[in-house]
Design a protein around this motif. Structure first.
Motif, PDB file in Angstrom:
ATOM      1  N   SER A   1     -96.494  30.263 -19.054  1.00 35.56           N
ATOM      2  CA  SER A   1     -95.204  29.951 -19.661  1.00 35.56           C
ATOM      3  C   SER A   1     -94.297  29.254 -18.652  1.00 35.56           C
ATOM      4  O   SER A   1     -94.337  29.561 -17.453  1.00 35.56           O
ATOM      5  CB  SER A   1     -94.541  31.241 -20.145  1.00 35.56           C
ATOM      6  OG  SER A   1     -93.201  30.999 -20.520  1.00 35.56           O
TER       7      SER A   1
ATOM      8  N   ASP B   1     -91.330  29.787 -18.157  1.00 34.58           N
ATOM      9  CA  ASP B   1     -90.419  30.784 -17.589  1.00 34.58           C
ATOM     10  C   ASP B   1     -91.135  31.798 -16.701  1.00 34.58           C
ATOM     11  O   ASP B   1     -90.484  32.680 -16.129  1.00 34.58           O
ATOM     12  CB  ASP B   1     -89.694  31.533 -18.719  1.00 34.58           C
ATOM     13  CG  ASP B   1     -88.855  30.595 -19.575  1.00 34.58           C
ATOM     14  OD1 ASP B   1     -88.316  29.619 -19.010  1.00 34.58           O
ATOM     15  OD2 ASP B   1     -88.758  30.825 -20.798  1.00 34.58           O
TER      16      ASP B   1
ATOM     17  N   ARG C   1     -91.961  28.714 -12.409  1.00 36.04           N
ATOM     18  CA  ARG C   1     -90.871  28.540 -11.438  1.00 36.04           C
ATOM     19  C   ARG C   1     -91.381  28.073 -10.086  1.00 36.04           C
ATOM     20  O   ARG C   1     -90.651  27.445  -9.323  1.00 36.04           O
ATOM     21  CB  ARG C   1     -90.106  29.858 -11.297  1.00 36.04           C
ATOM     22  CG  ARG C   1     -89.273  30.201 -12.540  1.00 36.04           C
ATOM     23  CD  ARG C   1     -88.426  31.437 -12.360  1.00 36.04           C
ATOM     24  NE  ARG C   1     -89.238  32.651 -12.343  1.00 36.04           N
ATOM     25  CZ  ARG C   1     -89.310  33.478 -11.328  1.00 36.04           C
ATOM     26  NH1 ARG C   1     -88.632  33.222 -10.228  1.00 36.04           N
ATOM     27  NH2 ARG C   1     -90.056  34.559 -11.396  1.00 36.04           N
TER      28      ARG C   1
END
Length: 354
Positions: free
Chosen positions: A69, A71, A76
């Motif tokens: 994902s 997120d 990141r």
């Protein structure tokens, strides 16, 4: 941070020196060239698979949104996955190394030695005569006073400088505009040429080089390879007159020949260095060799880039205009390395002189 990380990776990566020493010591004298070739082959495989795998695993959230994902942690930190995989691979290799038998035996023999140790001990008889003809530690306590080793090391550094400078110049020259003496190739075209060259290097190191070294010996093999390298480089500036399929074929052939000949010289230098020192000093000798070579290789790209930029400004010069000057200087460095393979500079143990 990036510079500090790269520095630590280089400072803590002391593998190449011991690996070269190990490959020499586990092979019989007649198979030394094959052992060194395997080291070069493994290195070449890493240079091909490593960048490809890193590019494939980088930014997983964009490439594999069903698994990662945007997120998530990997979203990141898009470059964490390839770093994690390389670290895990290194950890697995570290565990495997626990079962590798030592080749330097200073302990007393035990009756319960395992079969691997017995096999390696059997190899020592092959090296007994060789090491007896190499100065002992008592005679030459310092590697710096071992001229057969130092002469091969200096020659190795000169050729390594040339190879790194060539690698830097090749991409710049191939991608530069034709009006500046380049080939106007795209980065994808250059990458394809380098990939084909890398595959050929693996085949050459395993099949051709060991036979060549067996026939000519490491010194004569290096001399022949250096002369052929210079002849090939003489034709590079004239490739600008080619285009299309003809350019692709000629460039690939020239690149394959150049890189394989360069690997011939480097592999021969490895053999000369390891044969110039007794077994007790091979680890230190290879460590010193890699350290000094790395220094030369760190200077070469900057020097090559500076010379290339300077050459671009002298397109209409009378003496070697444009990129002709670049390849002339590369040949001058190769010629210097060739000269250093002759006496009185190059010295080799009598039993290994070629």
């Amino acid at each position: 941070m990036a510079i500090a990380t790269r520095f630590l990776l280089g400072a803590l990566n002391g593998l190449l020196g011991p690996i070269k020493a190990y490959s020499i010591e586990v092979c019989r004298p007649e198979h030394e060239a094959l052992g060194i070739s395997l080291v070069g082959t493994a290195w070449g495989i890493g240079l091909i698979i490593g960048p490809a795998l890193g590019g494939y695993l980088a930014q997983p959230a964009e490439k594999f949104p069903d698994l990662f994902s945007p997120d998530s942690f990997f979203g990141r930190f898009p470059y964490f996955l390839p770093c994690l995989c390389s670290s895990l691979f290194a950890a697995v290799v570290l565990v495997i190394c626990i079962w590798m038998p030592e080749t330097l035996h200073k302990h007393k023999a035990r009756h319960d030695e395992n079969k691997n140790d017995e096999a390696l001990e059997a190899h020592q008889s092959d090296y007994k005569d060789k090491d007896e003809q190499i100065p002992s530690l008592d005679d030459k306590k310092s590697l710096l006073k071992n001229w057969p080793f130092m002469s091969s090391l200096i020659t190795y550094c000169v050729f390594s400088f040339h190879d790194m400078a060539y690698s830097e110049v090749f991409s710049l020259w191939a991608e530069s505009d034709r009006k500046y003496g380049g080939l106007s190739l795209s980065s994808e075209d250059v990458g394809q040429v380098l990939s084909v060259t890398g595959v050929s290097l693996l085949i050459y190191q395993l099949s051709v080089y060991p036979r060549t070294n067996k026939i000519l010996g490491p010194i004569k093999t290096s001399r022949v390879a250096a002369v052929l390298c210079m002849l090939i480089l003489l034709g590079y500036p004239y490739m600008t007159h080619l285009s299309g399929t003809a350019l692709s074929v000629v460039l690939n052939i020239a690149s394959i020949l150049k890189i394989n000949l360069a690997s011939t010289i480097i592999s021969s230098s490895f053999i000369l260095q390891n044969n110039a020192v007794p077994q007790d000093q091979r680890g230190a000798a290879n460590g010193l060799s890699v350290t000094v070579m790395s220094l030369f290789k760190s200077i070469a790209p900057a020097a090559a880039g500076t010379v290339f930029s300077w050459a671009q400004e002298r397109q209409h010069a009378f003496f070697f205009p444009g990129d002709q000057m670049v390849f002339f200087l590369l040949n001058a460095i190769e010629l210097l390395g060739l000269v250093l393979t002759f006496k009185p500079f190059m010295a080799a143990p009598e039993s290994r002189a070629a």
